[in-house]
Design a protein around this motif. Structure first.
Motif, PDB file in Angstrom:
ATOM      1  N   PHE A   1      46.300  43.504  38.502  1.00 38.71           N
ATOM      2  CA  PHE A   1      45.981  43.996  39.833  1.00 38.71           C
ATOM      3  C   PHE A   1      46.386  42.955  40.871  1.00 38.71           C
ATOM      4  O   PHE A   1      45.982  41.786  40.767  1.00 38.71           O
TER       5      PHE A   1
ATOM      6  N   TYR B   1      41.642  30.984  48.903  1.00 37.83           N
ATOM      7  CA  TYR B   1      42.277  30.217  47.841  1.00 37.83           C
ATOM      8  C   TYR B   1      41.268  29.256  47.211  1.00 37.83           C
ATOM      9  O   TYR B   1      41.280  29.044  45.997  1.00 37.83           O
TER      10      TYR B   1
ATOM     11  N   LEU C   1      32.496  51.379  34.453  1.00 38.70           N
ATOM     12  CA  LEU C   1      32.246  49.953  34.173  1.00 38.70           C
ATOM     13  C   LEU C   1      31.718  49.331  35.457  1.00 38.70           C
ATOM     14  O   LEU C   1      32.360  49.434  36.503  1.00 38.70           O
TER      15      LEU C   1
ATOM     16  N   GLN D   1      43.411  41.868  33.576  1.00 43.40           N
ATOM     17  CA  GLN D   1      42.262  42.475  32.922  1.00 43.40           C
ATOM     18  C   GLN D   1      42.654  43.011  31.549  1.00 43.40           C
ATOM     19  O   GLN D   1      43.544  43.849  31.429  1.00 43.40           O
TER      20      GLN D   1
ATOM     21  N   GLN E   1      34.100  50.300  38.464  1.00 40.40           N
ATOM     22  CA  GLN E   1      35.477  50.516  38.038  1.00 40.40           C
ATOM     23  C   GLN E   1      35.566  51.708  37.102  1.00 40.40           C
ATOM     24  O   GLN E   1      34.977  51.698  36.021  1.00 40.40           O
TER      25      GLN E   1
ATOM     26  N   LEU F   1      40.835  35.996  37.458  1.00 42.05           N
ATOM     27  CA  LEU F   1      41.812  35.483  38.413  1.00 42.05           C
ATOM     28  C   LEU F   1      42.956  34.794  37.663  1.00 42.05           C
ATOM     29  O   LEU F   1      42.729  33.902  36.845  1.00 42.05           O
TER      30      LEU F   1
ATOM     31  N   PHE G   1      34.691  37.431  38.277  1.00 38.97           N
ATOM     32  CA  PHE G   1      34.047  38.617  37.731  1.00 38.97           C
ATOM     33  C   PHE G   1      33.361  38.317  36.402  1.00 38.97           C
ATOM     34  O   PHE G   1      33.793  37.465  35.628  1.00 38.97           O
ATOM     35  N   GLY G   2      32.287  39.083  36.123  1.00 41.88           N
ATOM     36  CA  GLY G   2      31.734  39.146  34.784  1.00 41.88           C
ATOM     37  C   GLY G   2      32.500  40.184  33.967  1.00 41.88           C
ATOM     38  O   GLY G   2      33.465  40.787  34.460  1.00 41.88           O
ATOM     39  N   ASN G   3      32.087  40.374  32.713  1.00 39.97           N
ATOM     40  CA  ASN G   3      32.766  41.333  31.844  1.00 39.97           C
ATOM     41  C   ASN G   3      32.218  42.746  31.946  1.00 39.97           C
ATOM     42  O   ASN G   3      32.718  43.647  31.278  1.00 39.97           O
ATOM     43  N   GLY G   4      31.192  42.939  32.769  1.00 41.82           N
ATOM     44  CA  GLY G   4      30.768  44.278  33.095  1.00 41.82           C
ATOM     45  C   GLY G   4      29.745  44.887  32.159  1.00 41.82           C
ATOM     46  O   GLY G   4      29.506  44.400  31.046  1.00 41.82           O
TER      47      GLY G   4
ATOM     48  N   LEU H   1      37.120  35.011  43.881  1.00 43.74           N
ATOM     49  CA  LEU H   1      36.138  35.916  43.298  1.00 43.74           C
ATOM     50  C   LEU H   1      36.181  35.780  41.776  1.00 43.74           C
ATOM     51  O   LEU H   1      37.254  35.843  41.176  1.00 43.74           O
TER      52      LEU H   1
ATOM     53  N   GLY I   1      36.189  41.999  32.144  1.00 44.20           N
ATOM     54  CA  GLY I   1      36.309  42.050  33.583  1.00 44.20           C
ATOM     55  C   GLY I   1      37.628  41.427  34.034  1.00 44.20           C
ATOM     56  O   GLY I   1      38.271  40.693  33.283  1.00 44.20           O
ATOM     57  N   PRO I   2      38.048  41.710  35.258  1.00 44.54           N
ATOM     58  CA  PRO I   2      39.270  41.075  35.774  1.00 44.54           C
ATOM     59  C   PRO I   2      39.088  39.566  35.869  1.00 44.54           C
ATOM     60  O   PRO I   2      38.015  39.078  36.249  1.00 44.54           O
TER      61      PRO I   2
ATOM     62  N   TYR J   1      44.904  39.500  39.582  1.00 51.42           N
ATOM     63  CA  TYR J   1      43.913  39.507  38.522  1.00 51.42           C
ATOM     64  C   TYR J   1      44.524  40.137  37.272  1.00 51.42           C
ATOM     65  O   TYR J   1      45.332  41.085  37.352  1.00 51.42           O
TER      66      TYR J   1
ATOM     67  N   LEU K   1      30.807  46.049  37.406  1.00 52.07           N
ATOM     68  CA  LEU K   1      31.181  44.645  37.386  1.00 52.07           C
ATOM     69  C   LEU K   1      30.388  43.866  38.421  1.00 52.07           C
ATOM     70  O   LEU K   1      30.264  44.276  39.568  1.00 52.07           O
TER      71      LEU K   1
ATOM     72  N   ALA L   1      46.956  32.815  42.677  1.00 48.99           N
ATOM     73  CA  ALA L   1      46.785  33.284  44.054  1.00 48.99           C
ATOM     74  C   ALA L   1      47.720  32.520  44.977  1.00 48.99           C
ATOM     75  O   ALA L   1      48.197  31.417  44.635  1.00 48.99           O
TER      76      ALA L   1
ATOM     77  N   GLU M   1      52.452  28.801  38.208  1.00 55.50           N
ATOM     78  CA  GLU M   1      51.481  28.209  37.286  1.00 55.50           C
ATOM     79  C   GLU M   1      51.896  28.598  35.877  1.00 55.50           C
ATOM     80  O   GLU M   1      51.715  29.738  35.453  1.00 55.50           O
TER      81      GLU M   1
END
Lengths: 119, 112
Positions: free
Chosen positions: B89, A104, A88, B38, A37, B46, A110-113, A108, B43-44, B36, A90, B49, B59
């Motif tokens: 995003f 759903y 960054l 951020q 990113q 969730l 994500f970690g904080n990078g 996904l 990081g992004p 997402y 990720l 959805a 929600e």
């Protein structure tokens, strides 16, 4: 806090260095991802591992080398990077349910990078 | 056809107001649409959805509205708070099961 842990948080490396980024998850997820990113941009997919096998490589230069030693760990080995590779990085993970598609019920995470600076 | 177009690029909203972010897509094969959030240095994460067989998902203060015929979906943040200030995003699952196509992002600032 995210359940995907990335180390280190920050990394500065020269163009001739070799370094590695590490990622760990203990959610039992069988798909793991590397994203890149740039500032003010969305994440860009680099690699996907599914059941420890590389399933997607988005034409990433060979100076980036992924490795998935087991279902909980993901590494990204870096060698001879360029300043434009500063970004960054990720890590992310998802369950593999049925067809293995993100969904759903299989989102996904994500970690904080790792903030990488190449000098 | 793999693009998701997101607007606006940035948005300033007063505390307590409604924040609205819009996304549009072309590929009718897209069938999963996450949002997402951020924060700087993170990081992004969730947020919410939706599947295309549902027209609205709520929600808490966050609602996704989905218009399948128009191929558009939007995020509404009700009673926006300064803590909602972040980059948002939208995304859609692409042709490959493990690949998300992201919108360009919207930087939201909620003024107190």
């Amino acid at each position: 806090d995210t359940e995907v842990t990335q180390t280190p948080k920050h990394l500065v490396m020269g163009m001739t260095n070799k370094k590695s980024l590490k990622c760990e998850q203990h959610m039992g997820h069988r798909a793991m991802y590397w994203y890149k990113q740039k500032a003010k941009k969305p994440p860009e997919l680099m690699f996907v591992y599914s059941y420890e096998k590389l399933s997607i490589n988005e034409s990433v230069p060979s100076r980036f080398s992924p490795e998935c030693p087991n279902s909980s760990l993901l590494n990204l080995h870096l060698h001879a990077l360029q300043p434009e590779d500063s970004a960054l990085y990720l890590c992310a993970s998802s369950q593999e349910i049925g067809t293995g598609r993100l969904s759903y019920n299989s989102p996904l995470h994500f970690g904080n990078g790792t903030r990488l600076t190449v000098t | 056809q793999q693009q998701v177009k997101q607007s606006p690029q940035s948005l300033i909203v007063q505390k307590g107001g409604i924040s609205i972010i819009n996304c549009a897509y072309e590929n009718t094969a897209f069938d999963y649409f996450p949002w997402y959030q951020q924060f700087p240095g993170k990081g992004p994460a969730l947020l919410i959805a939706i599947r295309p067989d549902v027209s609205e998902k709520k929600e808490g203060r966050f609602t996704i509205s989905f218009n399948k015929s128009a191929k558009q979906f939007s995020l509404h943040i009700m009673d926006s708070q300064p803590g909602d200030s972040a980059t948002y995003f939208c995304a859609a699952r692409g042709e490959y099961g493990n690949k998300l196509v992201f919108g360009a992002g919207t930087i939201l600032r909620v003024k107190s």
